[in-house]
Scaffold this motif. Structure first.
Motif, mmCIF file in Angstrom:
data_model
loop_
_atom_site.group_PDB
_atom_site.id
_atom_site.type_symbol
_atom_site.label_atom_id
_atom_site.label_comp_id
_atom_site.label_asym_id
_atom_site.label_seq_id
_atom_site.Cartn_x
_atom_site.Cartn_y
_atom_site.Cartn_z
ATOM 1 N N VAL A 175 40.457 59.131 54.567
ATOM 2 C CA VAL A 175 39.715 57.811 54.504
ATOM 3 C C VAL A 175 41.159 56.836 53.547
ATOM 4 O O VAL A 175 41.435 57.075 52.392
ATOM 5 C CB VAL A 175 38.931 58.198 53.660
ATOM 6 N N ILE A 176 41.344 55.454 54.209
ATOM 7 C CA ILE A 176 41.772 55.269 52.651
ATOM 8 C C ILE A 176 40.959 52.987 53.170
ATOM 9 O O ILE A 176 40.752 52.832 53.909
ATOM 10 C CB ILE A 176 43.049 54.175 53.721
ATOM 11 N N TYR A 177 40.935 53.185 51.987
ATOM 12 C CA TYR A 177 39.665 52.589 51.430
ATOM 13 C C TYR A 177 40.512 50.665 51.646
ATOM 14 O O TYR A 177 41.334 50.562 52.012
ATOM 15 C CB TYR A 177 39.281 52.176 50.731
ATOM 16 N N ASN A 178 39.530 49.971 52.334
ATOM 17 C CA ASN A 178 40.039 48.567 52.320
ATOM 18 C C ASN A 178 40.793 47.661 51.075
ATOM 19 O O ASN A 178 40.533 48.380 50.130
ATOM 20 C CB ASN A 178 39.120 47.123 52.795
ATOM 21 N N SER A 179 41.982 47.311 51.255
ATOM 22 C CA SER A 179 42.859 46.597 50.109
ATOM 23 C C SER A 179 41.497 45.333 49.392
ATOM 24 O O SER A 179 41.462 44.424 50.711
ATOM 25 C CB SER A 179 44.342 46.152 50.548
ATOM 26 N N ILE A 180 41.362 44.245 48.822
ATOM 27 C CA ILE A 180 41.546 42.902 47.698
ATOM 28 C C ILE A 180 42.346 42.295 46.955
ATOM 29 O O ILE A 180 43.145 43.279 47.079
ATOM 30 C CB ILE A 180 39.864 43.137 47.470
ATOM 31 N N SER A 181 42.286 40.944 47.528
ATOM 32 C CA SER A 181 43.360 40.135 46.821
ATOM 33 C C SER A 181 42.995 40.502 45.303
ATOM 34 O O SER A 181 41.356 40.128 44.845
ATOM 35 C CB SER A 181 43.162 38.806 47.542
ATOM 36 N N GLN A 182 43.948 40.353 44.388
ATOM 37 C CA GLN A 182 43.829 40.967 43.100
ATOM 38 C C GLN A 182 43.509 39.222 42.551
ATOM 39 O O GLN A 182 44.855 38.393 42.983
ATOM 40 C CB GLN A 182 45.459 41.592 42.092
ATOM 41 N N PRO A 183 42.305 38.399 42.458
ATOM 42 C CA PRO A 183 42.321 37.252 42.118
ATOM 43 C C PRO A 183 43.084 37.024 40.534
ATOM 44 O O PRO A 183 42.959 37.987 39.505
ATOM 45 C CB PRO A 183 40.678 36.616 41.744
ATOM 46 N N ALA A 184 43.457 35.928 40.097
ATOM 47 C CA ALA A 184 43.710 35.544 38.978
ATOM 48 C C ALA A 184 42.853 36.120 37.542
ATOM 49 O O ALA A 184 41.767 35.758 38.166
ATOM 50 C CB ALA A 184 43.986 34.014 38.530
ATOM 51 N N ALA A 185 42.696 35.644 36.660
ATOM 52 C CA ALA A 185 42.667 36.284 35.577
ATOM 53 C C ALA A 185 41.149 35.204 35.101
ATOM 54 O O ALA A 185 42.050 33.764 35.018
ATOM 55 C CB ALA A 185 42.706 36.173 33.553
ATOM 56 N N THR A 186 40.092 35.326 35.121
ATOM 57 C CA THR A 186 39.471 34.395 34.888
ATOM 58 C C THR A 186 38.483 34.769 33.930
ATOM 59 O O THR A 186 38.198 35.945 33.519
ATOM 60 C CB THR A 186 37.877 34.495 36.271
ATOM 61 N N PRO A 187 37.962 33.979 32.588
ATOM 62 C CA PRO A 187 36.666 34.380 31.360
ATOM 63 C C PRO A 187 35.171 34.476 32.716
ATOM 64 O O PRO A 187 34.668 34.195 33.314
ATOM 65 C CB PRO A 187 37.022 33.020 31.377
ATOM 66 N N PRO A 188 34.862 35.797 31.749
ATOM 67 C CA PRO A 188 33.653 36.083 31.747
ATOM 68 C C PRO A 188 32.764 34.459 31.666
ATOM 69 O O PRO A 188 32.951 33.736 31.316
ATOM 70 C CB PRO A 188 33.534 37.165 30.594
ATOM 71 N N ARG A 189 31.537 34.438 32.683
ATOM 72 C CA ARG A 189 30.588 33.316 32.365
ATOM 73 C C ARG A 189 30.636 33.732 30.858
ATOM 74 O O ARG A 189 29.485 34.174 30.172
ATOM 75 C CB ARG A 189 29.422 33.278 33.274
ATOM 76 N N ALA A 190 29.741 32.293 30.265
ATOM 77 C CA ALA A 190 28.703 32.653 29.506
ATOM 78 C C ALA A 190 27.501 32.646 29.581
ATOM 79 O O ALA A 190 26.999 32.157 30.846
ATOM 80 C CB ALA A 190 28.975 31.254 28.451
ATOM 81 N N SER A 191 27.127 33.125 28.503
ATOM 82 C CA SER A 191 25.361 34.142 29.157
ATOM 83 C C SER A 191 24.669 33.438 28.392
ATOM 84 O O SER A 191 23.608 34.379 27.399
ATOM 85 C CB SER A 191 25.519 35.581 28.391
ATOM 86 N N ASP A 192 24.629 32.281 27.560
ATOM 87 C CA ASP A 192 23.678 31.313 27.079
ATOM 88 C C ASP A 192 22.307 30.979 27.511
ATOM 89 O O ASP A 192 21.495 30.515 26.863
ATOM 90 C CB ASP A 192 24.434 30.626 25.961
ATOM 91 N N LYS A 193 22.674 31.272 29.412
ATOM 92 C CA LYS A 193 21.193 30.865 29.857
ATOM 93 C C LYS A 193 20.721 32.155 30.310
ATOM 94 O O LYS A 193 20.580 31.768 32.226
ATOM 95 C CB LYS A 193 21.270 29.736 31.016
ATOM 96 N N GLY A 194 20.830 33.448 29.815
ATOM 97 C CA GLY A 194 19.685 34.365 30.412
ATOM 98 C C GLY A 194 20.596 35.279 31.463
ATOM 99 O O GLY A 194 22.165 35.226 30.988
ATOM 100 N N THR A 195 20.628 35.700 32.445
ATOM 101 C CA THR A 195 20.944 36.358 33.628
ATOM 102 C C THR A 195 21.820 36.182 34.805
ATOM 103 O O THR A 195 20.013 35.936 35.247
ATOM 104 C CB THR A 195 20.852 38.442 33.150
ATOM 105 N N VAL A 196 22.465 36.204 34.768
ATOM 106 C CA VAL A 196 22.224 35.442 36.656
ATOM 107 C C VAL A 196 22.575 36.735 37.321
ATOM 108 O O VAL A 196 23.907 37.099 38.125
ATOM 109 C CB VAL A 196 23.533 34.019 36.689
ATOM 110 N N LEU A 197 22.190 36.662 38.687
ATOM 111 C CA LEU A 197 22.041 37.827 40.064
ATOM 112 C C LEU A 197 22.998 36.807 40.734
ATOM 113 O O LEU A 197 22.634 35.367 41.021
ATOM 114 C CB LEU A 197 21.097 37.954 39.800
ATOM 115 N N GLY A 198 23.254 37.584 41.744
ATOM 116 C CA GLY A 198 24.486 36.965 43.088
ATOM 117 C C GLY A 198 24.342 37.478 43.412
ATOM 118 O O GLY A 198 23.326 39.175 44.169
ATOM 119 N N TYR A 199 24.039 36.998 44.795
ATOM 120 C CA TYR A 199 24.240 37.503 46.462
ATOM 121 C C TYR A 199 24.929 36.373 47.239
ATOM 122 O O TYR A 199 24.946 35.800 47.565
ATOM 123 C CB TYR A 199 22.931 37.639 46.785
#
Length: 402
Positions: free
Chosen positions: A201-225
């Motif tokens: 088994v060899i899992y897929n590779s992914i591009s390692q993105p540039a570092a990004t700051p975490p989202r400011a959590s002052d507007k509740g919890t944002v889910l994503g799809y």
């Protein structure tokens, strides 16, 4: 090494994650000084050659009734297309001529739709060993997904067994077998494929993105799809979960699908805090969410978007279908829940929302680093090098131009 990689599609063509994974591998190998050729299909009627990313691309026409990515052929034409794609002698001849020209040390096959398993015999005829990676269910089911009629299909059904008979038989031509998940690898081996080949088994590779700051959590919890908007992807599970979670939770949806189906969902969940984005680039999408939902109903071979989310420090609540649970570390990078179980998704989201987000982010980033291009390329190189001594003496090369 001189490496030939064969895949149905290659950039800019794309229908899923396989094309991204193959491109990352090809360019990663070329970046390490290997001579890499990619054999792929295109819509044109004549072969073409081009250079991209340090890789030589040989694009061949589809030697079948029609280009299979788009349009609405009749049921009869689709049936005839699949019959020819069971073992396509025309594709075998094209690939055989090309391999004689390239003279690689090995052929690494991936998605085979449009080529068929005849390419394995093409390699054997010119004395070139084959590594095969299963990135879908092409060898088992005609639509490559093992999903039809809004349910996962039984690979042991009579129709699947009849459909796969020739493909299973020809799999003995492969010298080394790779599955992109334990799920995919175990399934193919349990059904009798690649019995004579070492498997890993060899899992897929992914591009390692540039570092990004975490989202400011002052507007509740944002889910994503992020993904195709279709029943197989289970978006309705995410929509129902968001509804039950109530105020303080919103859902951002990135992806496209059948316009009528999308409109029906938009009308049914108009009372929710939803943002329909259409297509969205990962670098714009992931930094805007707190928790990723991957609620697939079908048994995805892996679920590339899980790893992409982790690479941005975003935890995932995914279904337990296919290879998805293999790439989620419970409690550290997210949770896997029974597919379609809205209550389980709600509970998992609530648990992550109460967790230390900084610690979750650190776990996700550390986990994603295990799937860097350098690590996965090194794994494939070891697989290629294991073929030493198995290569047969090639037949004399013929002068062929493409």
């Amino acid at each position: 090494m001189k490496i030939a990689i064969l895949n149905t599609l290659y950039h800019p063509y794309r229908v899923g994650g396989a094309e991204v994974s193959v491109q990352l591998l090809a360019e990663g190998l070329a970046g390490q000084g290997h001579t890499v050729s990619v054999i792929t299909l295109h819509e044109g009627r004549q072969p073409s050659v081009e250079q991209a990313g340090g890789v030589t691309l040989y694009r061949l026409p589809v030697r079948n009734l029609y280009w299979p990515f788009g349009g609405h052929p009749s049921r009869l034409r689709r049936l005839l297309w699949h019959v020819l794609d069971t073992y396509n002698p025309l594709a075998r001849a094209d690939v055989s001529r090309l391999l004689r020209q390239i003279q690689p040390d090995l052929l690494h096959t991936n998605n085979l739709a449009g080529f068929s398993v005849a390419v394995w015999d093409a390699a054997r005829a010119v004395g070139i060993p084959v590594v095969h990676t299963s990135r879908d269910y092409y060898l088992i089911h005609p639509n490559c997904t093992l999903y039809s009629g809004e349910r996962n299909q039984d690979p042991r059904s009579l129709s699947c067994r009849l459909f796969s008979l020739v493909r299973k038989w020809r799999s003995h031509q492969v010298q080394h077998y790779v599955g992109i998940s334990e799920h995919v690898s175990e399934l193919h081996q349990r059904l009798g494929y690649f019995r004579q080949a070492p498997a890993e088994v060899i899992y897929n590779s992914i591009s390692q993105p540039a570092a990004t700051p975490p989202r400011a959590s002052d507007k509740g919890t944002v889910l994503g799809y992020m993904g195709r908007i279709e029943p197989a992807k289970g978006l309705e599970t995410a929509l129902q979960a968001c509804r039950r979670l109530g105020p303080g939770f919103s859902l951002r949806i990135a992806g496209k699908g059948d316009s009528a189906y999308v409109a029906r969902l938009q009308a049914a969940y108009a009372d929710q805090d939803l943002t329909w984005l259409g297509h969205s680039a990962p670098e714009a999408f992931f930094p805007s969410i707190d928790i990723m939902l991957v609620p697939s109903q079908w048994a995805e071979p892996l679920g590339r978007v899980v790893l992409e989310a982790s690479s941005y420090g975003v935890p995932v609540v995914g279904s337990d279908a296919g290879g998805i649970p293999e790439i989620i570390r419970p409690g550290e990078t997210g949770f896997a829940c029974p597919a379609g179980d809205v209550d389980a998704f709600v509970a998992a989201v609530q648990r992550l929302a109460r967790s230390d987000r900084t610690l979750l982010r650190e776990h996700c980033l550390a986990w994603a680093a295990q799937f860097s291009g350098e690590r996965i390329t090194a794994r494939y190189l070891r697989a290629y090098q294991s073929l030493d001594g198995t290569q047969e003496k090639p037949l004399p090369a013929t002068q062929t131009t493409v």
